[in-house]
Design an enzyme around this catalytic site. Structure first.
Site, PDB file in Angstrom:
ATOM      1  N   ASP A  14       0.877  -1.173   0.000  1.00 40.46           N
ATOM      2  CA  ASP A  14       0.000   0.000   0.000  1.00 40.46           C
ATOM      3  C   ASP A  14       0.920   1.230   0.000  1.00 40.46           C
ATOM      4  O   ASP A  14       2.090   1.135   0.377  1.00 40.46           O
ATOM      5  CB  ASP A  14      -0.865  -0.056   1.262  1.00 40.46           C
ATOM      6  CG  ASP A  14      -1.607   1.224   1.502  1.00 40.46           C
ATOM      7  OD1 ASP A  14      -2.304   1.678   0.581  1.00 40.46           O
ATOM      8  OD2 ASP A  14      -1.482   1.778   2.620  1.00 40.46           O
ATOM      9  N   ARG A  15       0.422   2.361  -0.427  1.00 38.44           N
ATOM     10  CA  ARG A  15       1.267   3.563  -0.449  1.00 38.44           C
ATOM     11  C   ARG A  15       1.016   4.468   0.770  1.00 38.44           C
ATOM     12  O   ARG A  15       1.884   4.605   1.626  1.00 38.44           O
ATOM     13  CB  ARG A  15       1.016   4.364  -1.749  1.00 38.44           C
ATOM     14  CG  ARG A  15       2.046   5.459  -1.995  1.00 38.44           C
ATOM     15  CD  ARG A  15       1.667   6.392  -3.144  1.00 38.44           C
ATOM     16  NE  ARG A  15       0.623   7.338  -2.756  1.00 38.44           N
ATOM     17  CZ  ARG A  15       0.144   8.309  -3.538  1.00 38.44           C
ATOM     18  NH1 ARG A  15       0.601   8.441  -4.774  1.00 38.44           N
ATOM     19  NH2 ARG A  15      -0.795   9.135  -3.107  1.00 38.44           N
ATOM     20  N   ASP A  16      -0.198   5.057   0.825  1.00 38.16           N
ATOM     21  CA  ASP A  16      -0.483   6.081   1.840  1.00 38.16           C
ATOM     22  C   ASP A  16      -0.673   5.443   3.221  1.00 38.16           C
ATOM     23  O   ASP A  16      -1.523   4.571   3.407  1.00 38.16           O
ATOM     24  CB  ASP A  16      -1.747   6.859   1.454  1.00 38.16           C
ATOM     25  CG  ASP A  16      -1.625   7.499   0.070  1.00 38.16           C
ATOM     26  OD1 ASP A  16      -0.493   7.823  -0.341  1.00 38.16           O
ATOM     27  OD2 ASP A  16      -2.656   7.656  -0.601  1.00 38.16           O
ATOM     28  N   ASN A  24      -4.825  13.009   3.020  1.00 37.82           N
ATOM     29  CA  ASN A  24      -6.026  12.753   2.213  1.00 37.82           C
ATOM     30  C   ASN A  24      -5.927  13.355   0.820  1.00 37.82           C
ATOM     31  O   ASN A  24      -5.714  14.545   0.678  1.00 37.82           O
ATOM     32  CB  ASN A  24      -7.246  13.337   2.928  1.00 37.82           C
ATOM     33  CG  ASN A  24      -8.015  12.260   3.654  1.00 37.82           C
ATOM     34  OD1 ASN A  24      -7.825  11.068   3.367  1.00 37.82           O
ATOM     35  ND2 ASN A  24      -8.863  12.668   4.588  1.00 37.82           N
ATOM     36  N   TYR A  25      -6.124  12.502  -0.189  1.00 37.68           N
ATOM     37  CA  TYR A  25      -6.128  12.939  -1.588  1.00 37.68           C
ATOM     38  C   TYR A  25      -4.869  13.734  -1.932  1.00 37.68           C
ATOM     39  O   TYR A  25      -4.934  14.845  -2.449  1.00 37.68           O
ATOM     40  CB  TYR A  25      -7.401  13.756  -1.892  1.00 37.68           C
ATOM     41  CG  TYR A  25      -8.657  13.031  -1.508  1.00 37.68           C
ATOM     42  CD1 TYR A  25      -8.949  11.776  -2.028  1.00 37.68           C
ATOM     43  CD2 TYR A  25      -9.561  13.588  -0.600  1.00 37.68           C
ATOM     44  CE1 TYR A  25     -10.096  11.092  -1.669  1.00 37.68           C
ATOM     45  CE2 TYR A  25     -10.720  12.905  -0.233  1.00 37.68           C
ATOM     46  CZ  TYR A  25     -10.976  11.658  -0.764  1.00 37.68           C
ATOM     47  OH  TYR A  25     -12.097  10.992  -0.402  1.00 37.68           O
ATOM     48  N   ASN A  57      -5.144   2.325  -3.564  1.00 36.45           N
ATOM     49  CA  ASN A  57      -6.482   2.851  -3.868  1.00 36.45           C
ATOM     50  C   ASN A  57      -6.402   4.372  -3.931  1.00 36.45           C
ATOM     51  O   ASN A  57      -5.844   4.995  -3.024  1.00 36.45           O
ATOM     52  CB  ASN A  57      -7.481   2.485  -2.757  1.00 36.45           C
ATOM     53  CG  ASN A  57      -7.929   1.039  -2.809  1.00 36.45           C
ATOM     54  OD1 ASN A  57      -7.577   0.296  -3.721  1.00 36.45           O
ATOM     55  ND2 ASN A  57      -8.708   0.642  -1.826  1.00 36.45           N
ATOM     56  N   ARG A 106      -9.967  -1.887  -7.092  1.00 36.00           N
ATOM     57  CA  ARG A 106      -9.983  -1.268  -5.758  1.00 36.00           C
ATOM     58  C   ARG A 106      -9.920  -2.322  -4.645  1.00 36.00           C
ATOM     59  O   ARG A 106     -10.751  -3.225  -4.603  1.00 36.00           O
ATOM     60  CB  ARG A 106     -11.246  -0.402  -5.604  1.00 36.00           C
ATOM     61  CG  ARG A 106     -11.316   0.314  -4.258  1.00 36.00           C
ATOM     62  CD  ARG A 106     -12.531   1.241  -4.160  1.00 36.00           C
ATOM     63  NE  ARG A 106     -12.716   1.689  -2.784  1.00 36.00           N
ATOM     64  CZ  ARG A 106     -11.990   2.633  -2.205  1.00 36.00           C
ATOM     65  NH1 ARG A 106     -11.060   3.259  -2.884  1.00 36.00           N
ATOM     66  NH2 ARG A 106     -12.176   2.962  -0.947  1.00 36.00           N
ATOM     67  N   LYS A 107      -8.924  -2.184  -3.765  1.00 34.10           N
ATOM     68  CA  LYS A 107      -8.841  -3.073  -2.613  1.00 34.10           C
ATOM     69  C   LYS A 107     -10.118  -2.926  -1.782  1.00 34.10           C
ATOM     70  O   LYS A 107     -10.579  -1.809  -1.637  1.00 34.10           O
ATOM     71  CB  LYS A 107      -7.609  -2.724  -1.752  1.00 34.10           C
ATOM     72  CG  LYS A 107      -6.267  -2.979  -2.444  1.00 34.10           C
ATOM     73  CD  LYS A 107      -5.087  -2.476  -1.625  1.00 34.10           C
ATOM     74  CE  LYS A 107      -4.926  -0.971  -1.707  1.00 34.10           C
ATOM     75  NZ  LYS A 107      -3.709  -0.442  -1.060  1.00 34.10           N
ATOM     76  N   LYS A 133      -4.605  -0.517   6.307  1.00 34.21           N
ATOM     77  CA  LYS A 133      -6.069  -0.486   6.398  1.00 34.21           C
ATOM     78  C   LYS A 133      -6.652  -1.884   6.244  1.00 34.21           C
ATOM     79  O   LYS A 133      -6.026  -2.780   5.680  1.00 34.21           O
ATOM     80  CB  LYS A 133      -6.634   0.393   5.269  1.00 34.21           C
ATOM     81  CG  LYS A 133      -6.257   1.870   5.383  1.00 34.21           C
ATOM     82  CD  LYS A 133      -7.495   2.717   5.644  1.00 34.21           C
ATOM     83  CE  LYS A 133      -7.153   4.145   6.007  1.00 34.21           C
ATOM     84  NZ  LYS A 133      -6.837   4.954   4.828  1.00 34.21           N
TER      85      LYS A 133
HETATM   86 MG   LIG Z   1      -3.058   3.131   3.355  1.00 38.89          MG
END
Ligand SMILES: [Mg+2]
Length: 184
Positions: A14-16, A24-25, A57, A106-107, A133
């Protein structure tokens, strides 16, 4: 289950919130900020010749808040900060769908992971989905690979209170601790 790290050990990141700080975004490449020791973690996994995949995502694309170009530019900035040379990842999947869309990539959809297992002839027991997440965990479990949650003690408690029967996952406080465990 932990297996010996081989050239075909594959890590899906995952990245973020896993490699970089979750903002966020995220839109502006100048706002990309590596999490502590993420660079060391990825460097050691790359040195061990793990295959590295990025699986993120980005519903902000479907929502019209950011564009795919923004995402690519932020990814490039992240790769620059990670400083492991070009083409760090063997493949990258950006899932642009919103939660209201029919999910394709999308995960927790496992499609990207399953596609890569087929394309690179990977063994499921040598594959790890690593994220912060529930959707990361369930993408991994849906693909029948190892699932690794990067979170605090409180985050782990919250996860298990929501999913008491979901035992088959590993939890680490950081990507660095995961890499250390995998490679030791
Ligand atoms: Mg994440």
């Amino acid at each position: 289950m932990k297996t010996t790290v081989t050239a075909k050990t594959a890590i899906f990141f995952d990245r973020d919130g896993t490699i970089i700080v979750d903002k966020n975004y995220l839109k502006d490449p100048n706002d990309v900020e590596l999490l502590p020791k993420a660079k060391d973690a990825i460097s050691s996994l790359k040195s061990a010749q793990c295959m590295l995949f990025l699986f993120s995502n980005q519903s902000g694309v479907a929502r019209g808040i950011i564009t795919m170009d923004d995402v690519f530019k932020c990814n490039l900035r992240m790769e620059k900060l990670l400083d492991q040379g070009p083409n760090l990842f063997d493949a990258i999947c950006i899932a642009p769908e919103s939660p209201d869309d029919v999910p394709i990539y999308r995960k927790p959809s496992p499609k990207f992971i399953v596609d890569m297992i087929e394309q690179f002839d990977l063994q499921r027991e040598n594959c790890y989905m690593v994220g912060d997440k529930e959707s990361d965990i369930f993408a991994g479990l849906n693909a029948q690979i190892n699932a690794v949650l990067i979170t605090s003690n409180d985050g782990a408690k919250t996860f298990f209170s929501k999913h008491p029967t979901c035992k088959n996952i590993k939890i680490f406080p950081s990507l660095f601790e995961f890499a250390k465990w995998l490679l030791e």
